[in-house]
Design an enzyme around this catalytic site. Sequence first.
Site, PDB file in Angstrom:
ATOM      1  N   ASP A  24       0.809  -1.219   0.000  1.00  4.74           N
ATOM      2  CA  ASP A  24       0.000   0.000   0.000  1.00  4.74           C
ATOM      3  C   ASP A  24       0.844   1.271   0.000  1.00  4.74           C
ATOM      4  OD1 ASP A  24       0.753  -0.917   2.562  1.00  4.74           O
ATOM      5  OD2 ASP A  24      -0.721   0.363   3.542  1.00  4.74           O
TER       6      ASP A  24
ATOM      7  N   GLU B  41      -0.612  -2.094   5.254  1.00  2.61           N
ATOM      8  CA  GLU B  41       0.280  -2.001   6.422  1.00  2.61           C
ATOM      9  C   GLU B  41       0.211  -0.628   7.065  1.00  2.61           C
ATOM     10  OE1 GLU B  41       3.475  -0.851   8.817  1.00  2.61           O
ATOM     11  OE2 GLU B  41       3.346  -0.110   6.766  1.00  2.61           O
TER      12      GLU B  41
END
Length: 389
Positions: free
Chosen positions: A79, A137
Amino acid sequence: MNEWLSGFAGLYEEMVGWRRYLHRHPELSFQEHKTAEFVARQLQDWGLEVRTGVGGTGVVGTLRGALPGPTVALRADMDALPIQDEKNCEYASTVPGVMHACGHDAHTSTLLGVAKTASLLQGRLPGTLVFVFQHAEETTPGGAAAMIAAGALDGVDAVYGVHLWTPFPVGHIYCREGPMMAAPDEFTIRLQGKGGHAGLPHQAIDSVVVGSHLVVNLQSIVSRQTDPVEPRVVSVGSFQAGSSFNVLAESCTLRGTVRTYETTLRDMIRERIESITAATCAMFGAQGEVDYRPGYPPVVNDEAEAARFIRVGGQLAGEERTHRAPLIMAGEDFAYYLQHRPGCYMFVGAGNADAGIVHPHHHPKFDLDERSMLQAGQLLLSMALDYMA
């Protein structure tokens, strides 16, 4: 081993291409749909067993070696962050307000390189490799716990991960036994005063003044209320109030983070934030509400696996470039994997002052020395193959 490492090195230009493609097309936490499709397509082309939608937008690829042996999981995060890319380069983000400002694009590309290398040498693989491409995350509750619940670690004997880290110079690698990264909690404090005219402050309860005192008072938790030898951080990162120069703001909102390693200290700091907020508000006749959200647990490396890193890393990078890492107050949901399986999280230097790669993580001009991907992938391969041996 040398054949594996040289085979991986031969993919460097391809990894750079993947990394720059992902850097141009970042996706925020829980929205990594195209990134997951890109990863899954590569893994399928190389003959891996692929699961998509694992715990959300996570991807798991499994490669079963021709030789019997244990199962090792390797993890990368996918991400990006809600930051506007300010770099002037051909691979700058094309998505307004979103960029890979922490290196997850390079983590994903590195692990793809490891997966392709392993697929080409599957006949010599003594065991099974599980490639965990994790979503989210950067944003709690994160993607790790959900992927574990969805079976990402089923049958796994050990797990490893790497973070490319620009505060450390390229060419150097770091790890330590036991706690290494902190538990990152979040808090939001909403203050309610009484709005009024800026020229008549005695008729109002100025939430900006209340909030300003609260920011200062909260700093006493670290400086005066906790043991100075204990690692801990209390930081207010956002202060939002008011809309005009001549109006006293009726309300304001503070947002911040707490970083700790030890549960008792973590609980104590939470209680002190709540009590200091109440006392500060009482001084001015304001009202306060604290929303405290515990984040990830600390990253705690297995002692035997950290020792493996020192031995394997010394052979790979040289003993003078293999270091016991300092405590790092950043947080990481890799902590959840280590609660379920032995393993370790490692840092690979990615900074290069001579090349102007000096900006910290989460900075709008963040970049990294792409050569660090070579060392990161070789480290992951070396750790996995050493465990299998």
